[in-house]
Design a protein around this motif. Sequence first.
Motif, PDB file in Angstrom:
ATOM      1  N   GLN A  32       0.838  -1.198   0.000  1.00  0.00           N
ATOM      2  CA  GLN A  32       0.000   0.000   0.000  1.00  0.00           C
ATOM      3  C   GLN A  32       0.875   1.251   0.000  1.00  0.00           C
ATOM      4  O   GLN A  32       2.006   1.228   0.482  1.00  0.00           O
ATOM      5  N   PRO A  33       0.373   2.384  -0.524  1.00  0.00           N
ATOM      6  CA  PRO A  33       1.163   3.609  -0.525  1.00  0.00           C
ATOM      7  C   PRO A  33       1.590   4.009   0.888  1.00  0.00           C
ATOM      8  O   PRO A  33       0.790   3.932   1.827  1.00  0.00           O
ATOM      9  N   THR A  34       2.845   4.415   1.031  1.00  0.00           N
ATOM     10  CA  THR A  34       3.330   4.860   2.329  1.00  0.00           C
ATOM     11  C   THR A  34       2.702   6.208   2.693  1.00  0.00           C
ATOM     12  O   THR A  34       2.124   6.902   1.850  1.00  0.00           O
ATOM     13  N   ALA A  35       2.847   6.571   3.956  1.00  0.00           N
ATOM     14  CA  ALA A  35       2.339   7.874   4.400  1.00  0.00           C
ATOM     15  C   ALA A  35       2.989   8.999   3.600  1.00  0.00           C
ATOM     16  O   ALA A  35       2.322   9.977   3.226  1.00  0.00           O
ATOM     17  N   GLU A  36       4.280   8.878   3.309  1.00  0.00           N
ATOM     18  CA  GLU A  36       4.960   9.916   2.534  1.00  0.00           C
ATOM     19  C   GLU A  36       4.412   9.987   1.109  1.00  0.00           C
ATOM     20  O   GLU A  36       4.207  11.085   0.572  1.00  0.00           O
ATOM     21  N   THR A  37       4.176   8.833   0.493  1.00  0.00           N
ATOM     22  CA  THR A  37       3.621   8.813  -0.864  1.00  0.00           C
ATOM     23  C   THR A  37       2.274   9.520  -0.904  1.00  0.00           C
ATOM     24  O   THR A  37       2.008  10.360  -1.778  1.00  0.00           O
ATOM     25  N   LEU A  38       1.404   9.194   0.049  1.00  0.00           N
ATOM     26  CA  LEU A  38       0.080   9.828   0.104  1.00  0.00           C
ATOM     27  C   LEU A  38       0.197  11.319   0.395  1.00  0.00           C
ATOM     28  O   LEU A  38      -0.535  12.134  -0.182  1.00  0.00           O
ATOM     29  N   ALA A  39       1.118  11.675   1.283  1.00  0.00           N
ATOM     30  CA  ALA A  39       1.290  13.083   1.637  1.00  0.00           C
ATOM     31  C   ALA A  39       1.776  13.900   0.441  1.00  0.00           C
ATOM     32  O   ALA A  39       1.291  15.020   0.209  1.00  0.00           O
ATOM     33  N   ILE A  40       2.724  13.361  -0.321  1.00  0.00           N
ATOM     34  CA  ILE A  40       3.246  14.084  -1.491  1.00  0.00           C
ATOM     35  C   ILE A  40       2.149  14.281  -2.528  1.00  0.00           C
ATOM     36  O   ILE A  40       2.032  15.354  -3.137  1.00  0.00           O
ATOM     37  N   GLU A  41       1.316  13.262  -2.728  1.00  0.00           N
ATOM     38  CA  GLU A  41       0.187  13.426  -3.646  1.00  0.00           C
ATOM     39  C   GLU A  41      -0.734  14.536  -3.139  1.00  0.00           C
ATOM     40  O   GLU A  41      -1.210  15.379  -3.914  1.00  0.00           O
ATOM     41  N   GLY A  42      -0.999  14.531  -1.832  1.00  0.00           N
ATOM     42  CA  GLY A  42      -1.864  15.555  -1.257  1.00  0.00           C
ATOM     43  C   GLY A  42      -1.283  16.946  -1.382  1.00  0.00           C
ATOM     44  O   GLY A  42      -1.995  17.910  -1.718  1.00  0.00           O
ATOM     45  N   ILE A  43       0.026  17.077  -1.123  1.00  0.00           N
ATOM     46  CA  ILE A  43       0.679  18.388  -1.232  1.00  0.00           C
ATOM     47  C   ILE A  43       0.524  18.950  -2.639  1.00  0.00           C
ATOM     48  O   ILE A  43       0.226  20.136  -2.836  1.00  0.00           O
ATOM     49  N   ASN A  44       0.727  18.102  -3.637  1.00  0.00           N
ATOM     50  CA  ASN A  44       0.680  18.587  -5.011  1.00  0.00           C
ATOM     51  C   ASN A  44      -0.746  18.871  -5.479  1.00  0.00           C
ATOM     52  O   ASN A  44      -0.959  19.770  -6.304  1.00  0.00           O
ATOM     53  N   ARG A  45      -1.720  18.162  -4.942  1.00  0.00           N
ATOM     54  CA  ARG A  45      -3.117  18.527  -5.206  1.00  0.00           C
ATOM     55  C   ARG A  45      -3.434  19.877  -4.559  1.00  0.00           C
ATOM     56  O   ARG A  45      -4.115  20.721  -5.137  1.00  0.00           O
ATOM     57  N   LEU A  46      -2.910  20.067  -3.348  1.00  0.00           N
ATOM     58  CA  LEU A  46      -3.087  21.338  -2.656  1.00  0.00           C
ATOM     59  C   LEU A  46      -2.475  22.487  -3.459  1.00  0.00           C
ATOM     60  O   LEU A  46      -3.097  23.543  -3.640  1.00  0.00           O
ATOM     61  N   ALA A  47      -1.257  22.265  -3.965  1.00  0.00           N
ATOM     62  CA  ALA A  47      -0.578  23.298  -4.732  1.00  0.00           C
ATOM     63  C   ALA A  47      -1.369  23.663  -5.985  1.00  0.00           C
ATOM     64  O   ALA A  47      -1.520  24.848  -6.315  1.00  0.00           O
ATOM     65  N   THR A  48      -1.874  22.659  -6.681  1.00  0.00           N
ATOM     66  CA  THR A  48      -2.673  22.914  -7.883  1.00  0.00           C
ATOM     67  C   THR A  48      -3.925  23.707  -7.542  1.00  0.00           C
ATOM     68  O   THR A  48      -4.308  24.653  -8.252  1.00  0.00           O
ATOM     69  N   SER A  49      -4.585  23.349  -6.436  1.00  0.00           N
ATOM     70  CA  SER A  49      -5.810  24.040  -6.027  1.00  0.00           C
ATOM     71  C   SER A  49      -5.536  25.479  -5.618  1.00  0.00           C
ATOM     72  O   SER A  49      -6.322  26.388  -5.913  1.00  0.00           O
ATOM     73  N   LEU A  50      -4.415  25.719  -4.944  1.00  0.00           N
ATOM     74  CA  LEU A  50      -4.074  27.077  -4.520  1.00  0.00           C
ATOM     75  C   LEU A  50      -3.865  28.008  -5.713  1.00  0.00           C
ATOM     76  O   LEU A  50      -4.194  29.195  -5.659  1.00  0.00           O
ATOM     77  N   LYS A  51      -3.334  27.463  -6.800  1.00  0.00           N
ATOM     78  CA  LYS A  51      -3.098  28.289  -7.986  1.00  0.00           C
ATOM     79  C   LYS A  51      -4.401  28.825  -8.575  1.00  0.00           C
ATOM     80  O   LYS A  51      -4.424  29.894  -9.178  1.00  0.00           O
ATOM     81  N   GLY A  52      -5.488  28.071  -8.394  1.00  0.00           N
ATOM     82  CA  GLY A  52      -6.769  28.513  -8.945  1.00  0.00           C
ATOM     83  C   GLY A  52      -7.772  28.956  -7.913  1.00  0.00           C
ATOM     84  O   GLY A  52      -8.946  29.154  -8.227  1.00  0.00           O
ATOM     85  N   ALA A  53      -7.333  29.120  -6.676  1.00  0.00           N
ATOM     86  CA  ALA A  53      -8.270  29.427  -5.587  1.00  0.00           C
ATOM     87  C   ALA A  53      -8.794  30.857  -5.627  1.00  0.00           C
ATOM     88  O   ALA A  53      -9.877  31.135  -5.099  1.00  0.00           O
ATOM     89  N   LYS A  54      -8.039  31.782  -6.207  1.00  0.00           N
ATOM     90  CA  LYS A  54      -8.463  33.181  -6.333  1.00  0.00           C
ATOM     91  C   LYS A  54      -8.890  33.785  -4.987  1.00  0.00           C
ATOM     92  O   LYS A  54      -9.975  34.359  -4.853  1.00  0.00           O
ATOM     93  N   GLY A  55      -8.034  33.590  -4.004  1.00  0.00           N
ATOM     94  CA  GLY A  55      -8.288  34.191  -2.700  1.00  0.00           C
ATOM     95  C   GLY A  55      -9.113  33.354  -1.758  1.00  0.00           C
ATOM     96  O   GLY A  55      -9.225  33.680  -0.573  1.00  0.00           O
ATOM     97  N   ARG A  56      -9.740  32.305  -2.240  1.00  0.00           N
ATOM     98  CA  ARG A  56     -10.532  31.444  -1.368  1.00  0.00           C
ATOM     99  C   ARG A  56      -9.618  30.528  -0.547  1.00  0.00           C
ATOM    100  O   ARG A  56      -8.476  30.269  -0.912  1.00  0.00           O
ATOM    101  N   THR A  57     -10.146  30.027   0.560  1.00  0.00           N
ATOM    102  CA  THR A  57      -9.370  29.166   1.442  1.00  0.00           C
ATOM    103  C   THR A  57      -9.432  27.723   0.963  1.00  0.00           C
ATOM    104  O   THR A  57     -10.501  27.216   0.617  1.00  0.00           O
ATOM    105  N   VAL A  58      -8.292  27.071   0.966  1.00  0.00           N
ATOM    106  CA  VAL A  58      -8.189  25.683   0.527  1.00  0.00           C
ATOM    107  C   VAL A  58      -7.890  24.808   1.747  1.00  0.00           C
ATOM    108  O   VAL A  58      -7.037  25.152   2.569  1.00  0.00           O
TER     109      VAL A  58
END
Length: 364
Positions: free
Chosen positions: A290-316
Amino acid sequence: MNAPKPPTREIVIHERIGELRAALFDRDRIVELRLERWSTHESRVRWGQIYAGRVTAIDGRIGGAFVDLGVGEPAFAPFGREREAELRVGAAVAVRIVREAEGGKGPALAYEGLAPQGPCPRLLEDATPWQGWPGEPREADEDEIDRIDAAFEAALHTEVPIAGGGRLTIERTRALTAVDVDSANRETGGTDPARFARGLNLAAVPEIVRQIRLRGLGGLICVDFTGPRRKGDAEALTKALISAFDAEKNGGVAAPKTEVLPVSRFGIAEIARQKRRQALADICLDAAGQPTAETLAIEGINRLATSLKGAKGRTVTLYAPAAPLAFLEADPIGWRQDIADTIGGQFHLRLGRPNQTQCEVVIA
């Protein structure tokens, strides 16, 4: 004047928060993958590096010396039946990494001679994550990033389709990697059982070799083909495997040494392949596959980064399972600072729902 032809092989890299992904393209198809995590960049040695190390012990029973490299686990340098006179406890020696640490075993070394004057232990010569590939890397474009990401995801699955139908099942144990060839829903090959089995097995060979390369597999690999039915089938499979492995050396690729034993009358092929690097699964998955905690965390970080780029001031808000959340909060890779420096924006970390297995992002 004719335009220059694009290179047959290219190294394409994509660095995202938490890791560097590298892919070797051969005629526009990904044939090898490499992965380097930020968390281990300075805490483990890499294949191809040369260190000045200090000999800490000599063990004549196993014909080798243990060497402190100053990084990671103690390493082992075999010296065979006869030991160089200068190879003694306390000596400063130059050694090359020929196999990275894996499976609880420290790195394997090749003795290069006495180390030059200077501090010891220390790194003498670095190696890139794409060491052994021909040419210089370039940054991936958007389409290539998607292809590389998909290739990494597929390389961690146990089942792989075969062209024309059928599938491979790839399972790893401590002792070996087992590859099973199954007809699944294959329709090509006619109704004759012997002809069908031969066609399936030969179609499986290129994908077997490609998967071994993509996943970074080494050691003993056993392939269970659909049983050869006719005289000459086993010999044909052996030749096809040898030819496919020989082809990976074309174009300047420094391929691991590989030996293919003759396919048995039971349809079993044994492949011994030099280990050099950690397999992708050893980096990304835990002992249960199964994916390690680090693997899952890195996927989450990069989803967060993508969302922040399009958030337009909203909270993510990033919702994560308990183990990845603990990794994110501890922040051993400096991801918070990286996001602050490159993207900015407001975000929160929260514990995910019970039984949630992946990180999820919500914009509000």
